[in-house]
Scaffold this motif. Structure first.
Motif, PDB file in Angstrom:
ATOM      1  N   LYS A 187       0.811  -1.218   0.000  1.00  0.00           N
ATOM      2  CA  LYS A 187       0.000   0.000   0.000  1.00  0.00           C
ATOM      3  C   LYS A 187       0.847   1.273   0.000  1.00  0.00           C
ATOM      4  O   LYS A 187       0.594   2.198  -0.762  1.00  0.00           O
ATOM      5  CB  LYS A 187      -0.927  -0.017   1.218  1.00  0.00           C
ATOM      6  N   ALA A 194       2.744   1.891  -3.282  1.00  0.00           N
ATOM      7  CA  ALA A 194       1.820   2.383  -4.318  1.00  0.00           C
ATOM      8  C   ALA A 194       1.554   3.874  -4.118  1.00  0.00           C
ATOM      9  O   ALA A 194       1.480   4.636  -5.085  1.00  0.00           O
ATOM     10  CB  ALA A 194       0.516   1.596  -4.282  1.00  0.00           C
ATOM     11  N   ASP A 220       0.218   5.769  -7.397  1.00  0.00           N
ATOM     12  CA  ASP A 220      -0.611   4.800  -8.102  1.00  0.00           C
ATOM     13  C   ASP A 220      -1.522   4.056  -7.131  1.00  0.00           C
ATOM     14  O   ASP A 220      -1.936   2.931  -7.380  1.00  0.00           O
ATOM     15  CB  ASP A 220       0.275   3.823  -8.870  1.00  0.00           C
ATOM     16  N   GLU A 221      -1.850   4.713  -6.012  1.00  0.00           N
ATOM     17  CA  GLU A 221      -2.635   4.050  -4.968  1.00  0.00           C
ATOM     18  C   GLU A 221      -4.066   3.723  -5.380  1.00  0.00           C
ATOM     19  O   GLU A 221      -4.738   2.942  -4.712  1.00  0.00           O
ATOM     20  CB  GLU A 221      -2.641   4.874  -3.670  1.00  0.00           C
ATOM     21  N   PHE A 222      -4.552   4.284  -6.491  1.00  0.00           N
ATOM     22  CA  PHE A 222      -5.898   3.964  -6.946  1.00  0.00           C
ATOM     23  C   PHE A 222      -5.925   2.712  -7.817  1.00  0.00           C
ATOM     24  O   PHE A 222      -6.991   2.200  -8.138  1.00  0.00           O
ATOM     25  CB  PHE A 222      -6.513   5.151  -7.681  1.00  0.00           C
ATOM     26  N   ASN A 223      -4.738   2.217  -8.213  1.00  0.00           N
ATOM     27  CA  ASN A 223      -4.638   1.008  -9.037  1.00  0.00           C
ATOM     28  C   ASN A 223      -3.888  -0.134  -8.361  1.00  0.00           C
ATOM     29  O   ASN A 223      -4.068  -1.286  -8.726  1.00  0.00           O
ATOM     30  CB  ASN A 223      -3.925   1.317 -10.353  1.00  0.00           C
ATOM     31  N   LEU A 224      -3.031   0.186  -7.415  1.00  0.00           N
ATOM     32  CA  LEU A 224      -2.132  -0.806  -6.817  1.00  0.00           C
ATOM     33  C   LEU A 224      -2.165  -0.737  -5.294  1.00  0.00           C
ATOM     34  O   LEU A 224      -2.597   0.235  -4.714  1.00  0.00           O
ATOM     35  CB  LEU A 224      -0.684  -0.551  -7.274  1.00  0.00           C
ATOM     36  N   GLU A 266      -3.546  -2.715  -2.826  1.00  0.00           N
ATOM     37  CA  GLU A 266      -4.546  -3.402  -2.017  1.00  0.00           C
ATOM     38  C   GLU A 266      -5.311  -4.383  -2.902  1.00  0.00           C
ATOM     39  O   GLU A 266      -5.376  -4.207  -4.110  1.00  0.00           O
ATOM     40  CB  GLU A 266      -5.548  -2.415  -1.420  1.00  0.00           C
ATOM     41  N   LYS A 295      -8.711  -5.130  -3.773  1.00  0.00           N
ATOM     42  CA  LYS A 295     -10.088  -4.655  -3.704  1.00  0.00           C
ATOM     43  C   LYS A 295     -10.599  -4.365  -5.107  1.00  0.00           C
ATOM     44  O   LYS A 295      -9.807  -4.267  -6.057  1.00  0.00           O
ATOM     45  CB  LYS A 295     -10.224  -3.446  -2.792  1.00  0.00           C
ATOM     46  N   GLN A 304      -8.889  -2.478  -8.468  1.00  0.00           N
ATOM     47  CA  GLN A 304      -7.432  -2.456  -8.481  1.00  0.00           C
ATOM     48  C   GLN A 304      -6.909  -3.713  -9.154  1.00  0.00           C
ATOM     49  O   GLN A 304      -7.598  -4.722  -9.234  1.00  0.00           O
ATOM     50  CB  GLN A 304      -6.884  -2.326  -7.062  1.00  0.00           C
ATOM     51  N   PHE A 305      -5.674  -3.622  -9.665  1.00  0.00           N
ATOM     52  CA  PHE A 305      -5.059  -4.787 -10.290  1.00  0.00           C
ATOM     53  C   PHE A 305      -4.938  -5.899  -9.253  1.00  0.00           C
ATOM     54  O   PHE A 305      -4.621  -5.652  -8.099  1.00  0.00           O
ATOM     55  CB  PHE A 305      -3.668  -4.450 -10.825  1.00  0.00           C
TER      56      PHE A 305
END
Length: 82
Positions: free
Chosen positions: A28, A31, A36-40, A42, A44, A47-48
């Motif tokens: 977390k 990312a 890039d915390e909206f894609n990587l 976690e 959920k 996310q990728f």
């Protein structure tokens, strides 16, 4: 968790961290550092889904001398590849 060399010498014991903090730092928080915390970072929806299922529960068994020996499964983009 703390850093050691091959001979077992501990480096800067004041910098040790819990297994949970180490996992967050690697996922977390890294990312977030790359913005890039909206894609990587976690697992959920949205996310990728790149992750591995390890051979042991890291929270119960991981110590500096007990790293997981291997992955049981690996997922990339939500699909099992191993």
């Amino acid at each position: 968790m703390y850093r050691t060399n091959k001979a077992g010498r501990v480096y800067n014991i004041r910098e040790k961290m819990s297994v949970a903090d180490a996992i967050l730092a690697y996922t977390k928080y890294s990312a977030r550092q790359t913005r890039d915390e909206f894609n990587l970072g976690e697992i959920k929806v949205g996310q990728f889904a790149d992750f591995a299922v390890l051979d042991r529960n890291m929270f119960r068994h991981l110590k500096n001398d007990a790293y997981p020996k291997g992955a049981m499964m690996t997922f990339l983009g939500g699909r099992r590849v191993y």
